[in-house]
Write a protein that holds these residues in place. Structure first.
Motif, PDB file in Angstrom:
ATOM      1  N   UNK B  22       0.762  -1.224   0.039  1.00  0.00           N
ATOM      2  CA  UNK B  22      -0.018  -0.075  -0.096  1.00  0.00           C
ATOM      3  C   UNK B  22       0.908   1.176   0.186  1.00  0.00           C
ATOM      4  N   UNK B  23       1.970   1.154  -0.517  1.00  0.00           N
ATOM      5  CA  UNK B  23       2.894   2.293  -0.677  1.00  0.00           C
ATOM      6  C   UNK B  23       2.397   3.774  -0.742  1.00  0.00           C
ATOM      7  N   UNK B  26      -0.274   4.645   1.572  1.00  0.00           N
ATOM      8  CA  UNK B  26       0.372   5.172   2.768  1.00  0.00           C
ATOM      9  C   UNK B  26       1.052   6.557   2.627  1.00  0.00           C
ATOM     10  N   UNK B  27       1.865   6.750   1.537  1.00  0.00           N
ATOM     11  CA  UNK B  27       2.531   7.939   1.123  1.00  0.00           C
ATOM     12  C   UNK B  27       1.552   9.095   1.064  1.00  0.00           C
ATOM     13  N   UNK B  29      -1.371   9.513   2.379  1.00  0.00           N
ATOM     14  CA  UNK B  29      -1.827   9.666   3.648  1.00  0.00           C
ATOM     15  C   UNK B  29      -0.948  10.649   4.552  1.00  0.00           C
ATOM     16  N   UNK B  30       0.349   9.905   4.554  1.00  0.00           N
ATOM     17  CA  UNK B  30       1.270  10.588   5.630  1.00  0.00           C
ATOM     18  C   UNK B  30       1.444  12.055   4.936  1.00  0.00           C
ATOM     19  N   UNK B  31       1.822  12.308   3.674  1.00  0.00           N
ATOM     20  CA  UNK B  31       2.122  13.488   3.136  1.00  0.00           C
ATOM     21  C   UNK B  31       0.936  14.490   3.319  1.00  0.00           C
ATOM     22  N   UNK B  32      -0.472  13.921   3.043  1.00  0.00           N
ATOM     23  CA  UNK B  32      -1.669  14.778   3.101  1.00  0.00           C
ATOM     24  C   UNK B  32      -1.764  15.094   4.208  1.00  0.00           C
ATOM     25  N   UNK B  34       0.734  15.785   6.985  1.00  0.00           N
ATOM     26  CA  UNK B  34       1.784  16.330   7.291  1.00  0.00           C
ATOM     27  C   UNK B  34       1.621  17.777   7.793  1.00  0.00           C
ATOM     28  N   UNK B  35       0.812  18.437   7.263  1.00  0.00           N
ATOM     29  CA  UNK B  35       0.399  19.601   7.568  1.00  0.00           C
ATOM     30  C   UNK B  35      -0.242  19.908   9.102  1.00  0.00           C
ATOM     31  N   UNK B  37      -0.118  17.672  11.285  1.00  0.00           N
ATOM     32  CA  UNK B  37       0.909  17.090  12.080  1.00  0.00           C
ATOM     33  C   UNK B  37       1.956  18.185  12.664  1.00  0.00           C
ATOM     34  N   UNK B  38       2.134  18.718  11.525  1.00  0.00           N
ATOM     35  CA  UNK B  38       3.465  19.859  11.673  1.00  0.00           C
ATOM     36  C   UNK B  38       2.648  20.766  12.560  1.00  0.00           C
ATOM     37  N   UNK B  41       2.541  19.534  16.004  1.00  0.00           N
ATOM     38  CA  UNK B  41       3.853  19.364  16.664  1.00  0.00           C
ATOM     39  C   UNK B  41       4.246  20.902  17.179  1.00  0.00           C
TER      40      UNK B  41
END
Lengths: 172, 274
Positions: B22-23, B26-27, B29-32, B34-35, B37-38, B41
């Motif tokens: 599911x590369x 997943x990619x 999802x993570x990148x989408x 990321x904003x 999460x940033x 954080x």
């Protein structure tokens, strides 16, 4: 991906550049997933760990500071290693190496014999040696980076890798 | 041979690298995400205020103002009062200020007003100096030091006039021949480090008494014997570890130590937890 490219991509990603983050993913995920798969011997679990590792890395990305001795890759692998340790702590046991059950070499691979040989050798090595060889050859990390991840001196890492290879040589 | 095994693992390592099935999902999802999460954080980073460092910095500032006051109080409480044979009171200002110093008084005998008023003619420039010696010694072993001082006094042909030794405090009053005084002082100074001893040496000229006895043709042997005898007292006091640190590190050691901890914790947090 060279360390300079990696550093540049990390800086861009820290500023919110999604494309740079995508490039980091593309560059590091094969190594990271290969490492997790070889360590955990469980594909769904390795995928979960990969996802958790990236989630944590991206969440902490603004506070990441690049160092000459250990870049983003090493940091990512350190997170992955912590994730694995946490998983094993919760699970209460470590999954022992069983190449027949979990990790038979890919039949499509061009170097099946070599892979089988490597797996057979690894099966006879202690877990510490296997971990070092995974970090060195799957994760493609430098001695300095491995030293940072394992929190030991880089000379000790060099010596241990050398000894692990020497032991492996006996089983060839 | 070694190269061979390295090649085997090198090929193996490359072959083991793989992407998950599911590369792409997943990619994305993570990148989408990321904003978000940033942002999260960032909020966490803001929340992670360096409380530890600030707390120690605050304590350092408080210690900077409070520590000298505490020390002054301690010094005042423990101030010593010596009285020499002529009745002249000599006061020590406390442990931290005078320790390690030698105070020498060329004291005037206050009981003789004509001397003080300059009535004694300068044509007679003879000196009959009567020396008084007082010392304040700080130590962790009061009993041992008290016994050593007695031995030293007797070893130099002196005598003990009074002795009072307790667990934390000792006073020894003594008399010894003047010609042995320098050697005696040397040995007393060797007992402890310079920082732990305050010496107080006073001397006054007995010329008026000598002249007086000369005028009345009296025998002045007693006076000369008195001059040839050094009298004094040594006070030994127990010292706390706090006072020892203060003696060595200065009055602001605690403020400095707290400030260093604050700085170290900040640097540690900044560079090792990033």
């Amino acid at each position: 991906m060279t360390p300079q490219e990696e550093k540049s991509l990390v800086e861009k990603a820290q500023k919110g550049d999604r494309a740079a983050l995508g490039q980091l993913w593309d560059g590091l995920t094969p190594k990271l997933f290969g490492y997790l798969l070889n360590t955990l011997r469980d594909k769904p679990l390795a995928e979960d760990m990969l996802q958790n590792t990236w989630i944590k890395a991206v969440a902490a990305l603004p506070s990441f500071r690049h160092r000459r001795s250990a870049g983003f890759g090493a940091w990512l692998f350190a997170i992955a290693r912590n994730e694995c340790n946490q998983h094993w702590r919760k699970a209460g046991r470590e999954v022992y190496f069983d190449p027949i059950e979990h990790d038979m070499p890919d039949e499509k691979s061009a170097s099946v014999e070599n892979e089988m040989l490597a797996e057979q050798i690894l099966a006879r090595l202690p877990e510490n040696d296997r971990e070092l060889l995974r970090l060195r050859y799957i994760a493609d990390l430098s001695v300095d980076e491995i030293a940072k991840i394992l929190k030991i001196n880089f000379i000790a890492v060099r010596v241990r890798v050398h000894r692990a290879l020497k032991r492996a040589q006996q089983y060839v | 041979m070694s190269k061979n095994i390295k090649q085997i693992f090198s090929v193996w390592g490359k072959a083991k690298r793989a992407v998950p099935e599911r590369n792409e999902a997943m990619k994305s999802e993570i990148i989408g995400r990321s904003d978000r999460w940033s942002e999260l954080s960032g909020r966490t980073a803001k929340a992670r205020f360096p409380w530890f460092s600030v707390a120690f910095a605050g304590l350092a500032v408080i210690a900077l103002f409070i520590q000298p006051a505490i020390q002054t109080e301690m010094g005042t409480k423990k101030a010593l009062r010596f009285e020499d044979s002529a009745g002249t009171a000599v006061e020590s200002d406390g442990p931290s200020e005078n320790l390690g110093k030698t105070l020498v008084y060329q004291d005037i005998d206050r009981s003789m007003p004509y001397y003080r008023d300059g009535l004694l003619p300068i044509t007679d420039n003879r000196e009959f100096l009567k020396i008084n010696y007082n010392a304040d010694i700080r130590t962790r072993k009061v009993n041992d030091l008290g016994n050593k001082i007695q031995t030293i006094v007797r070893g130099h042909g002196g005598r003990i006039d009074s002795l009072n030794i307790s667990k934390k405090y000792a006073t020894i009053r003594f008399a010894l021949p003047e010609d042995k005084f320098d050697a005696f002082r040397g040995e007393i100074n060797d007992l402890v480090r310079a920082k732990f001893i305050t010496e107080n040496i006073s001397a006054h000229n007995l010329l008026p008494q000598i002249q007086s006895s000369e005028r009345s043709n009296k025998d002045n042997t007693l006076l000369l014997n008195d001059i040839a005898t050094v009298q004094g007292g040594i006070s030994v006091r127990w010292i706390s570890v706090w006072e020892i640190i203060t003696l060595y590190a200065g009055p602001y050691w605690m403020a400095i130590a707290l400030a260093l901890i604050a700085a170290a914790s900040y640097i540690f947090r900044r560079y090792f937890f990033s």
